[in-house]
Design a protein around this motif. Structure first.
Motif, PDB file in Angstrom:
ATOM      1  N   ASP A  36      22.116  25.142  33.165  1.00 24.60           N
ATOM      2  CA  ASP A  36      22.751  24.195  32.243  1.00 24.60           C
ATOM      3  C   ASP A  36      24.250  24.417  32.080  1.00 24.60           C
ATOM      4  OD1 ASP A  36      20.360  22.898  31.784  1.00 24.60           O
ATOM      5  OD2 ASP A  36      19.901  24.075  29.979  1.00 24.60           O
ATOM      6  N   ASN A  37      24.711  25.666  32.270  1.00 25.38           N
ATOM      7  CA  ASN A  37      26.119  25.931  31.991  1.00 25.38           C
ATOM      8  C   ASN A  37      26.843  26.678  33.115  1.00 25.38           C
ATOM      9  OD1 ASN A  37      25.298  28.601  31.748  1.00 25.38           O
ATOM     10  ND2 ASN A  37      25.131  28.494  29.540  1.00 25.38           N
ATOM     11  N   VAL A  38      26.212  26.813  34.260  1.00 34.97           N
ATOM     12  CA  VAL A  38      26.809  27.577  35.345  1.00 34.97           C
ATOM     13  C   VAL A  38      28.103  26.943  35.851  1.00 34.97           C
ATOM     14  CG1 VAL A  38      25.588  26.553  37.303  1.00 34.97           C
ATOM     15  CG2 VAL A  38      26.154  28.980  37.317  1.00 34.97           C
ATOM     16  N   GLY A  39      28.284  25.656  35.623  1.00 38.52           N
ATOM     17  CA  GLY A  39      29.534  25.001  36.004  1.00 38.52           C
ATOM     18  C   GLY A  39      30.728  25.583  35.265  1.00 38.52           C
ATOM     19  N   ILE A  40      30.523  26.029  34.051  1.00 41.02           N
ATOM     20  CA  ILE A  40      31.584  26.657  33.266  1.00 41.02           C
ATOM     21  C   ILE A  40      32.002  27.968  33.938  1.00 41.02           C
ATOM     22  CG2 ILE A  40      32.163  27.681  31.025  1.00 41.02           C
ATOM     23  CD1 ILE A  40      29.941  25.705  29.905  1.00 41.02           C
ATOM     24  N   LEU A  41      31.024  28.737  34.397  1.00 38.07           N
ATOM     25  CA  LEU A  41      31.318  29.984  35.111  1.00 38.07           C
ATOM     26  C   LEU A  41      32.056  29.678  36.407  1.00 38.07           C
ATOM     27  CD1 LEU A  41      31.038  33.061  35.439  1.00 38.07           C
ATOM     28  CD2 LEU A  41      28.832  32.628  36.558  1.00 38.07           C
ATOM     29  N   ARG A  42      31.597  28.681  37.146  1.00 38.48           N
ATOM     30  CA  ARG A  42      32.249  28.308  38.406  1.00 38.48           C
ATOM     31  C   ARG A  42      33.711  27.957  38.153  1.00 38.48           C
ATOM     32  NH1 ARG A  42      29.726  23.862  39.557  1.00 38.48           N
ATOM     33  NH2 ARG A  42      27.992  24.774  40.670  1.00 38.48           N
ATOM     34  N   GLN A  43      33.947  27.156  37.125  1.00 38.86           N
ATOM     35  CA  GLN A  43      35.310  26.741  36.789  1.00 38.86           C
ATOM     36  C   GLN A  43      36.167  27.947  36.391  1.00 38.86           C
ATOM     37  OE1 GLN A  43      35.622  24.230  33.301  1.00 38.86           O
ATOM     38  NE2 GLN A  43      37.261  23.066  34.264  1.00 38.86           N
ATOM     39  N   ALA A  44      35.612  28.843  35.598  1.00 38.25           N
ATOM     40  CA  ALA A  44      36.362  30.022  35.153  1.00 38.25           C
ATOM     41  C   ALA A  44      36.717  30.941  36.319  1.00 38.25           C
ATOM     42  CB  ALA A  44      35.550  30.796  34.117  1.00 38.25           C
ATOM     43  N   LEU A  45      35.848  30.989  37.330  1.00 40.44           N
ATOM     44  CA  LEU A  45      36.069  31.867  38.471  1.00 40.44           C
ATOM     45  C   LEU A  45      37.042  31.303  39.494  1.00 40.44           C
ATOM     46  CD1 LEU A  45      32.470  33.194  38.999  1.00 40.44           C
ATOM     47  CD2 LEU A  45      34.485  34.576  38.477  1.00 40.44           C
ATOM     48  N   CYS A  46      37.345  30.022  39.405  1.00 38.92           N
ATOM     49  CA  CYS A  46      38.289  29.430  40.355  1.00 38.92           C
ATOM     50  C   CYS A  46      39.611  30.162  40.271  1.00 38.92           C
ATOM     51  CB  CYS A  46      38.498  27.948  40.068  1.00 38.92           C
ATOM     52  SG  CYS A  46      37.129  26.943  40.600  1.00 38.92           S
ATOM     53  N   ILE A  47      40.079  30.564  41.427  1.00 39.72           N
ATOM     54  CA  ILE A  47      41.336  31.301  41.495  1.00 39.72           C
ATOM     55  C   ILE A  47      42.427  30.327  41.914  1.00 39.72           C
ATOM     56  CG2 ILE A  47      42.554  33.173  42.664  1.00 39.72           C
ATOM     57  CD1 ILE A  47      39.786  34.489  43.064  1.00 39.72           C
ATOM     58  N   GLU A  48      43.421  30.206  41.068  1.00 37.00           N
ATOM     59  CA  GLU A  48      44.535  29.332  41.392  1.00 37.00           C
ATOM     60  C   GLU A  48      45.317  29.950  42.546  1.00 37.00           C
ATOM     61  OE1 GLU A  48      44.360  30.725  38.185  1.00 37.00           O
ATOM     62  OE2 GLU A  48      43.128  29.111  37.420  1.00 37.00           O
ATOM     63  N   GLU A  49      45.853  29.113  43.409  1.00 39.25           N
ATOM     64  CA  GLU A  49      46.595  29.610  44.560  1.00 39.25           C
ATOM     65  C   GLU A  49      47.812  30.420  44.165  1.00 39.25           C
ATOM     66  OE1 GLU A  49      47.304  26.822  47.695  1.00 39.25           O
ATOM     67  OE2 GLU A  49      45.326  25.944  47.474  1.00 39.25           O
ATOM     68  N   ASP A  50      48.388  30.134  42.999  1.00 37.15           N
ATOM     69  CA  ASP A  50      49.567  30.869  42.557  1.00 37.15           C
ATOM     70  C   ASP A  50      49.204  32.073  41.676  1.00 37.15           C
ATOM     71  OD1 ASP A  50      48.692  29.414  40.390  1.00 37.15           O
ATOM     72  OD2 ASP A  50      50.695  28.820  39.741  1.00 37.15           O
ATOM     73  N   SER A  51      47.922  32.399  41.629  1.00 34.68           N
ATOM     74  CA  SER A  51      47.466  33.517  40.818  1.00 34.68           C
ATOM     75  C   SER A  51      48.055  34.829  41.328  1.00 34.68           C
ATOM     76  CB  SER A  51      45.930  33.584  40.846  1.00 34.68           C
ATOM     77  OG  SER A  51      45.482  34.711  40.135  1.00 34.68           O
ATOM     78  N   VAL A  52      48.550  35.651  40.406  1.00 36.44           N
ATOM     79  CA  VAL A  52      49.157  36.915  40.793  1.00 36.44           C
ATOM     80  C   VAL A  52      48.119  38.029  40.936  1.00 36.44           C
ATOM     81  CG1 VAL A  52      51.414  36.407  39.824  1.00 36.44           C
ATOM     82  CG2 VAL A  52      49.686  37.465  38.384  1.00 36.44           C
ATOM     83  N   SER A  53      46.950  37.833  40.362  1.00 40.00           N
ATOM     84  CA  SER A  53      45.928  38.875  40.405  1.00 40.00           C
ATOM     85  C   SER A  53      44.965  38.661  41.562  1.00 40.00           C
ATOM     86  CB  SER A  53      45.135  38.885  39.093  1.00 40.00           C
ATOM     87  OG  SER A  53      44.116  39.859  39.159  1.00 40.00           O
TER      88      SER A  53
END
Length: 122
Positions: A36-53
């Motif tokens: 029911d809520n795994v999409g929230i986890l997927r979205q949170a895990l998305c790494i932005e291309e400009d991410s420094v970490s």
């Protein structure tokens, strides 16, 4: 600190809070990870291309339940992080989640640490 999602009035659902500790992205996950809520986890895990970490640590100490849909998201996120030269780690798994992780062998794919502090050590 960014609160990615919080279900008001449903403490057993899902809340993900993102912070950065010493340049490492930390996602504190609380509640239940299910279809029911795994999409929230997927979205949170998305790494932005400009991410420094290059390293993302999931603090799983407050996760009370995790089903196969969450496992699939974690496997995909780990694959994506590796492909981008990064790494995904999990820390402080609750007993029920630790049991699921070990049964399916997720701990052989994603490094798991007993505490958040240990997972933050590079």
């Amino acid at each position: 600190m960014a609160d990615i999602h919080h279900s008001e009035g449903q403490p057993s659902r899902l809340s993900i809070t993102q912070t950065t500790v010493a340049g490492i992205r930390v996602l504190a996950v609380a509640g239940e990870l299910d279809a029911d809520n795994v999409g929230i986890l997927r979205q949170a895990l998305c790494i932005e291309e400009d991410s420094v970490s290059a390293l993302t640590v999931l603090d799983m100490g407050a996760v009370s339940f995790m089903d196969s849909s969450a496992i699939n998201i974690l496997v995909a996120a780990n694959r994506d992080a590796s492909a981008a030269g990064g790494q995904l780690r999990m820390a402080a798994l609750s007993e029920p989640v630790q049991r699921v992780v070990e049964i399916v062998g997720l701990d052989t794919i994603i490094a798991c640490y007993p505490t958040l502090a240990q997972a933050l050590t590079i």
